[in-house]
Design a protein around this motif. Sequence first.
Motif, PDB file in Angstrom:
ATOM      1  N   ALA A 275      59.561  57.283  38.833  1.00 54.43           N
ATOM      2  CA  ALA A 275      60.810  57.794  38.267  1.00 54.43           C
ATOM      3  C   ALA A 275      62.019  57.275  39.045  1.00 54.43           C
ATOM      4  O   ALA A 275      63.070  56.973  38.464  1.00 54.43           O
ATOM      5  N   LYS A 279      65.253  55.050  37.638  1.00 52.78           N
ATOM      6  CA  LYS A 279      66.669  55.345  37.883  1.00 52.78           C
ATOM      7  C   LYS A 279      67.348  54.204  38.624  1.00 52.78           C
ATOM      8  O   LYS A 279      68.487  53.825  38.310  1.00 52.78           O
ATOM      9  N   VAL A 286      61.484  57.534  31.429  1.00 55.35           N
ATOM     10  CA  VAL A 286      61.026  58.698  32.184  1.00 55.35           C
ATOM     11  C   VAL A 286      59.583  58.474  32.619  1.00 55.35           C
ATOM     12  O   VAL A 286      58.885  57.612  32.080  1.00 55.35           O
ATOM     13  N   LYS A 312      67.754  63.865  41.430  1.00 52.35           N
ATOM     14  CA  LYS A 312      67.836  63.982  39.958  1.00 52.35           C
ATOM     15  C   LYS A 312      67.012  62.879  39.272  1.00 52.35           C
ATOM     16  O   LYS A 312      67.506  62.117  38.432  1.00 52.35           O
ATOM     17  N   PRO A 314      64.308  61.137  36.795  1.00 51.26           N
ATOM     18  CA  PRO A 314      63.840  61.383  35.418  1.00 51.26           C
ATOM     19  C   PRO A 314      62.324  61.560  35.374  1.00 51.26           C
ATOM     20  O   PRO A 314      61.587  60.709  34.860  1.00 51.26           O
ATOM     21  N   CYS A 315      61.856  62.669  35.932  1.00 52.06           N
ATOM     22  CA  CYS A 315      60.423  62.906  36.068  1.00 52.06           C
ATOM     23  C   CYS A 315      60.052  64.226  35.402  1.00 52.06           C
ATOM     24  O   CYS A 315      60.669  65.264  35.684  1.00 52.06           O
ATOM     25  N   VAL A 316      59.060  64.182  34.515  1.00 56.16           N
ATOM     26  CA  VAL A 316      58.526  65.400  33.898  1.00 56.16           C
ATOM     27  C   VAL A 316      57.229  65.738  34.630  1.00 56.16           C
ATOM     28  O   VAL A 316      56.221  65.038  34.471  1.00 56.16           O
ATOM     29  N   THR A 367      61.670  65.303  27.802  1.00 52.98           N
ATOM     30  CA  THR A 367      62.107  63.923  28.043  1.00 52.98           C
ATOM     31  C   THR A 367      63.597  63.747  27.716  1.00 52.98           C
ATOM     32  O   THR A 367      64.295  62.995  28.401  1.00 52.98           O
ATOM     33  N   TYR A 369      65.805  66.038  28.132  1.00 51.12           N
ATOM     34  CA  TYR A 369      66.461  66.667  29.279  1.00 51.12           C
ATOM     35  C   TYR A 369      66.594  65.651  30.424  1.00 51.12           C
ATOM     36  O   TYR A 369      67.657  65.522  31.042  1.00 51.12           O
ATOM     37  N   CYS A 370      65.494  64.921  30.696  1.00 53.15           N
ATOM     38  CA  CYS A 370      65.518  63.931  31.791  1.00 53.15           C
ATOM     39  C   CYS A 370      66.428  62.759  31.462  1.00 53.15           C
ATOM     40  O   CYS A 370      67.179  62.283  32.334  1.00 53.15           O
ATOM     41  N   PRO A 376      64.725  66.421  37.129  1.00 52.99           N
ATOM     42  CA  PRO A 376      63.344  66.688  36.708  1.00 52.99           C
ATOM     43  C   PRO A 376      63.195  68.012  35.969  1.00 52.99           C
ATOM     44  O   PRO A 376      64.071  68.888  36.040  1.00 52.99           O
TER      45      PRO A 376
END
Length: 487
Positions: A275, A279, A286, A312, A314-316, A367, A369-370, A376
């Motif tokens: 992730a 970024k 993500v 911050k 982008p990881c679920v 996703t 949201y990210c 995350p």
Amino acid sequence: MCCVIAAADTMQAPVNDERDIPSSWEDFPSPVACLPGEISDVRQRYPNQDVESDEIFYKQLAEVSRSFALVLGGDFNFPDVCWKYYAAERQQSQRYLKCVEDNILTQLGAVSEASRVMVASRNYADFASEATFEIKKCDLHRLEEGPSTTAVMTREEGLHYYKTMQTIRRMELKSDQLYKQKIIRGFCHLYDGQEACCVGLEVAIKPTDHVITAYRAHGFTYARGVPVREILAELTGRKGGCVKGKGGSMHMYTKNFYGGNGIVGAQVPLGAGIALACKYFGKNEVCLTLYGDGAANQGQIFETYNMAALWKLPCVFICENNRYGMGTSVERAAASTDYYKRGDFIPGLRVDGMDVLCVREAAKFATEYCRAGKGPILMELQTYRYHGHSMSDPGISYRTREEIQEVRSKSDPITLLKDRMVNTNLASIEELKEIDVAVRKEIEEAAQFATTDPEPPLEELGNHIYFNEPPFEVRGPNQWIKYKSVS
């Protein structure tokens, strides 16, 4: 087919030898009704036999016979073979099974054209193009609102989800069979029961997004695009496997899929690293980072939460909660079983992991949201595995057969999707049966490849250590043995 019945009559069935074979499908008792007594008897006679697997296998074969009855108007008498096939499976007579299997495939070929004609005779306009379904509301943590409680599914989407989940289910059952025949060796963790998780997640993301998971990875490997034959060949250690026969069950990879990791929880920091790369390079991508409830208490996971929130990323983070970490229930292992709240300062949601639509909608929400740069998010998928933790675990010493059967009968992800599609006229029973037949044939052909493909030669042992590097030598078991490593 007559030759198969004659061959069967020469065998002594392990239980209930005097059982009368019904003359028609209508007289044949349901799979559930005819099993309990026999299963009890088999447990006593064959204590090392996996009766649960046999029960699943027999029920699936009964489903095949139903499809024949539907296609040919109930005139095709198949249950006698169905019962004898089940008896032979318990006795593990591989020669006999092969004979029956060949005849089944012959019969499939004989009726497939009739099936296609029947299905094709229904005009496409006879089916609904899409339908809207109510889905279970997600539990939320630090979120004002969550995913929608309604989901729209098109006919094409439904058929795709059904075929993908059915393929994963059949692939895992075939893996179980190959393991018991000692063709697959070593660690092997099966995914049947959890199919809605990997399928729902995959259809919600983009091909350019990234996925990393733990060692129960077969379903994700297939969902990410690896053919069944390459997965089974990897399980059997053959050259045609997805990682050339050197990874096995726990270490399968493909583009934007990073395994398959054998160390409990170790894939979570790696997922955060992926992730971070997304970024850093400014990609609107993500990473789905999966782990199980058994790994949820690992310290490295909480360290990763902290870093991901600070940066911050982008990881679920996705906890597949199948209720048991190896043989320990979540209640015995965790002071708090609200895994979706474990991120504390990271928002979370708890999702019905047995419903592919619920997983899909939650994954879309997460996703988005990210991608919006909010950092995350954590998802807990409440799911269930039908097999034990691994093939060395019978799965019934810490839970009851009745518990497994209840989940199977009330919450099975494939049955749920099937009922939805039929009840809303997105598909017909005949059409779904056709998919079942095609999937069975694909799995059998893949298994044939996986058992006949050659093993990788010893001189390739050192290959693929690095990516895009010049060839170099790798020391073997002692300093005089060296292998050449090619990227």
